[in-house]
Write an enzyme that holds these catalytic residues in place. Structure first.
Site, short mmCIF file in Angstrom:
data_model
loop_
_atom_site.label_atom_id
_atom_site.label_comp_id
_atom_site.label_asym_id
_atom_site.label_seq_id
_atom_site.Cartn_x
_atom_site.Cartn_y
_atom_site.Cartn_z
N ARG A 1 84.92 -77.04 17.35
CA ARG A 1 83.77 -76.04 16.98
C ARG A 1 84.66 -74.66 16.58
NH1 ARG A 1 78.92 -74.44 21.18
NH2 ARG A 1 80.99 -73.46 22.15
N LYS B 1 75.57 -64.40 27.50
CA LYS B 1 75.09 -64.24 26.01
C LYS B 1 73.64 -64.63 25.61
CE LYS B 1 76.35 -69.21 25.47
NZ LYS B 1 77.61 -70.06 25.34
N TYR C 1 44.42 -77.49 15.78
CA TYR C 1 44.72 -77.72 14.71
C TYR C 1 45.03 -79.11 14.27
CZ TYR C 1 45.70 -72.87 13.45
OH TYR C 1 45.76 -71.45 12.92
N MET D 1 50.34 -70.56 17.53
CA MET D 1 51.42 -69.42 17.66
C MET D 1 51.27 -68.73 19.05
SD MET D 1 51.84 -66.23 14.90
CE MET D 1 51.95 -67.30 13.46
#
Ligand SMILES: *Cc1c(COP(=O)(O)O)cnc(C)c1O
Length: 342
Positions: A128, A33, A240, A288
Site C-alpha cells: 500500500r 490522524k 423515505y 440526512m
C-alpha cells in the site's frame, strides 16, 4: 439545538493509552490522524501528551502543522504520507518528521531540507505505502540517519493470519543492518505480542476504545434528542421509500441526527438505539438530518436516546451498519455538542 451530545471520556482515553503502553517495553506513540479519529486531534494529543506520550503520528503535513500549534514545540510529530511535493515549507516550519515512502521522496527531502529529520516507511508486504524492498538497498546509505524505520501490518486484527509472521520476517530482513529505531505495530500488532513491538508501538483505534483492543474502555457516548413522537397506525409507512410498515400501533420517535452526522444510511432498519436499558429499533431509512425509531416499548416517552453508550459500542453499531468502528468514529460530524469527561 445540536444534532446530539457527543461525550468524550478523556479518562478512558488515557486509561487505554496506559494499558497499551504497559504491554510494551519500548515507547508508545499515539496516532491522531483524521482529527484524532473524529474526536479532535488537538484535544486527544494534548490529553495524551500530559499522560506521557512524546510522539504523535498524522496522515498529512497539513494535519501535522495544525497539531503543532496545539502541542507546542516539544512533542515529535510524524507524517505517514511522507514528504509530498509542496509540503516542504510545512515540514520545515512546523518541524514535522516525514516518513519517506519512495526513492523520490527520499531525494526530495534531502535536497529540499538537508539535515532535517526524517523516518522511512518500508513496505513489508501490505503493498500500500512505503519503500518497496527492491528499492531499499540503493537508499539504505542515504537513509542511515532515519529517526525511525517503520512498516505497517495488513492483517494484525486476525492473530492467526499467516501474513503477520511473513511481514514480521520481511521487516526483520529489511532492517537487520540498521541502527535506527524501528516500529511495526499499530493496535493490532501491539496485541500480537512483544516480537512485533520493536522500539515503538503506534496505536490508534485502541486509544479510542475500538476493536481489536477488546479490553479498551469505551471513550464515546452519543445521545440524540427526540424532536417529536407520533402514533403510527397498523399499516402506516415510515420515512423515505416507505420502506417500513408498522405491524401494529407503534410509537415512532423522530430524532435530530442523520447521515450528514455520520450515522450512515447503511444503518437503515438495522441499528438499535437505547432508552436506558430498553432497546429501540431504528425503523425505515436514515435521512440526512433525521432518524425514526420505534419507542413503543419505552415506559415513558423518551427525550433522548443513546446510539453509542453503555449498551452499544462503536464496533457493535458498526457491525449493524456493515462497517468497522474506525469508519463510525471518523464519520461523526461537526453538528454534535461535545462534552468532556476529565
Ligand atoms: C492508522 C495507522 C496506524 C494506527 O492504526 P490502528 O489500527 O488505528 O491502531 C498505525 N500505523 C499506520 C501506518 C497507520 O496508517
Amino acid at each position: 439545538m445540536a444534532s446530539g451530545n457527543l461525550t468524550i471520556d478523556l479518562r478512558a482515553l488515557v486509561a487505554n493509552y496506559l494499558a497499551l503502553a504497559a504491554m510494551t517495553a519500548g515507547e508508545t506513540a499515539a496516532v491522531v490522524k483524521a482529527d484524532g479519529y473524529g474526536l479532535g486531534a488537538a484535544l486527544v494529543a494534548q490529553t495524551l501528551a500530559k499522560a506521557g506520550a512524546r510522539r504523535f503520528f498524522v496522515a498529512t503535513a497539513e494535519e501535522g502543522a495544525t497539531l503543532r500549534q496545539a502541542l507546542g514545540n516539544t512533542p515529535e510529530i510524524n507524517v505517514f504520507s511522507g514528504h509530498m511535493a509542496g509540503d516542504t515549507a510545512l515540514i520545515r516550519d512546523a518541524y514535522l518528521v516525514p516518513m519517506l515512502n519512495s526513492p523520490a521522496q527520499v531525494h526530495r527531502h534531502q535536497e529540499a531540507l538537508p539535515g532535517h529529520p526524517f523516518g522511512v516507511q518500508l513496505d513489508s508486504g501490505m503493498h500500500r505505502l512505503g519503500v518497496q524492498p527492491a528499492d531499499w538497498p540503493a537508499l539504505r546509505d542515504a537513509a542511515r540517519n532515519a529517526t525511525l524505520l517503520m512498516s505497517h501490518l495488513a492483517c494484525a486484527d486476525e492473530p492467526d493470519h499467516p501474513q503477520n509472521a511473513a511481514q514480521l520476517a520481511a521487516f526483520h530482513a529489511l532492517t537487520a543492518d540498521s541502527q535506527s529505531p524501528k516500529s511495526l505495530a499499530a493496535t493490532g500488532g501491539t496485541l500480537l505480542g512483544r516480537p512485533y513491538h520493536f522500539d515503538l508501538i503506534r496505536p490508534g483505534i485502541g486509544l479510542y476504545g475500538g476493536l481489536p483492543f477488546a479490553q479498551a474502555q469505551p471513550v464515546v457516548r452519543l445521545s440524540l434528542p427526540v424532536i417529536q413522537i407520533r402514533t403510527a397506525v397498523p399499516g402506516a409507512k415510515v420515512g423515505y421509500a416507505a420502506s417500513y410498515t408498522a405491524p401494529g400501533p407503534r410509537q415512532i420517535a423522530t430524532l435530530s441526527s442523520g447521515y450528514a452526522d455520520g450515522l450512515i444510511r447503511a444503518m437503515s432498519s438495522r441499528a438499535t438505539l437505547w432508552h436506558g436499558d430498553t432497546p429501540c429499533p431504528l425503523v425505515g431509512r436514515v435521512s440526512m438530518d433525521l432518524l425514526t425509531v420505534d419507542v413503543t416499548d419505552c415506559a415513558e416517552p423518551p427525550e433522548v436516546l443513546d446510539i453509542l453508550g453503555p449498551h452499544q459500542t462503536v464496533d457493535q453499531l458498526a457491525e449493524a451498519a456493515g462497517t468497522i468502528g474506525y469508519e463510525i468514529l471518523t464519520s461523526l460530524g461537526p453538528r454534535y455538542r461535545r462534552e468532556l469527561i476529565q
